[in-house]
Design an enzyme around this catalytic site. Structure first.
Site, short mmCIF file in Angstrom:
data_model
loop_
_atom_site.label_atom_id
_atom_site.label_comp_id
_atom_site.label_asym_id
_atom_site.label_seq_id
_atom_site.Cartn_x
_atom_site.Cartn_y
_atom_site.Cartn_z
N ASP A 1 -6.37 0.22 0.77
CA ASP A 1 -6.27 0.18 2.30
C ASP A 1 -7.74 -0.42 2.69
O ASP A 1 -8.55 -1.15 2.00
CB ASP A 1 -6.27 1.49 2.55
CG ASP A 1 -7.31 2.49 2.33
OD1 ASP A 1 -8.22 1.98 1.72
OD2 ASP A 1 -7.44 3.58 2.82
N LYS B 1 0.91 -1.18 0.00
CA LYS B 1 -0.11 0.03 0.01
C LYS B 1 0.88 1.14 0.05
O LYS B 1 0.66 2.13 -0.76
CB LYS B 1 -0.84 0.01 1.15
CG LYS B 1 -1.90 1.16 1.31
CD LYS B 1 -2.52 1.45 2.57
CE LYS B 1 -1.47 2.19 3.56
NZ LYS B 1 -2.08 2.87 4.55
#
Length: 208
Positions: A138, A120
């Site tokens: 996320d 991420k």
């Protein structure tokens, strides 16, 4: 999901959130990298409260690289996992100085090799910091993308891979931010506001 339906969803989210962008305050790629690393399992709002003083004290990677993690803790103790994150960002800064000339590398494999940096974080840095097209997954993106039917995946990696296949590449970064904003503002985890949702008629959960 059909491509035409995907585009309708993306267009509706674009209209609903025209200013969707990275919510982490930063002035350069170094600050962005540190901020995203700190944001794991905490809110962007919380990170934005601690980074001004942190970056004032450690304005460059070389400054943070020579810091005592215990001292860094004092600047970020308001966020979750601050002890681990203090060690990670100091070690991260040392790697930037020792291996990358004090600069954040514009390379996915190099980024994920840094302490405290996962998929991420690397995708956000490459997207926001370097202007590349990436999708960072996320909790909001994972929840919303699967709930509305853009993908059907049981983990973050499969969700990322599915979104890359479903969404046109030139809209990856835009979609990442739009899905986050939708998750924060409407498609909440426990009680999504389906009645006010701009894509409720296109959503797998409530649409027709």
């Amino acid at each position: 999901m059909r491509k035409d339906k995907v585009i309708k969803i993306l267009d509706a989210l674009r209209i609903e959130y025209p200013d969707a962008e990275c919510a982490l305050n930063h002035k350069n790629v170094y600050q962005l990298l540190i901020a995203v690393a700190l944001s794991a399992q905490t809110t962007d709002k919380s990170v934005n409260l601690v980074t001004p003083e942190l970056f004032k004290k450690y304005p460059k990677p070389k400054d943070l690289a020579s810091a005592d993690p215990g001292e860094v803790e004092g600047y970020i103790k308001r966020i979750g996992m601050y002890k681990t994150k203090s060690k990670n960002i100091v070690a991260l800064a040392k790697r930037l100085v020792d291996d990358f000339g004090g600069k954040v590398p514009q390379d996915y494999d190099a980024l994920v090799s840094l302490p405290g940096v996962g998929r991420k974080t690397a995708n956000v840095v490459l997207s926001v910091g370097f202007g590349e097209q990436h999708i960072a997954v996320d909790t909001h993106v994972f929840r919303v993308a699967n709930r509305i039917g853009l993908v059907e995946a049981k983990d973050v990696l499969k969700t990322e891979e599915g979104l890359m296949k479903t969404i046109p590449q030139d809209r990856w970064s835009e979609s990442h931010h739009s899905l986050i904003f939708h998750g924060r503002n409407c498609c909440h985890a426990r009680k999504p506001n389906c009645e006010a949702c701009c894509i409720n008629k296109l959503c797998k959960k409530v649409g027709v």
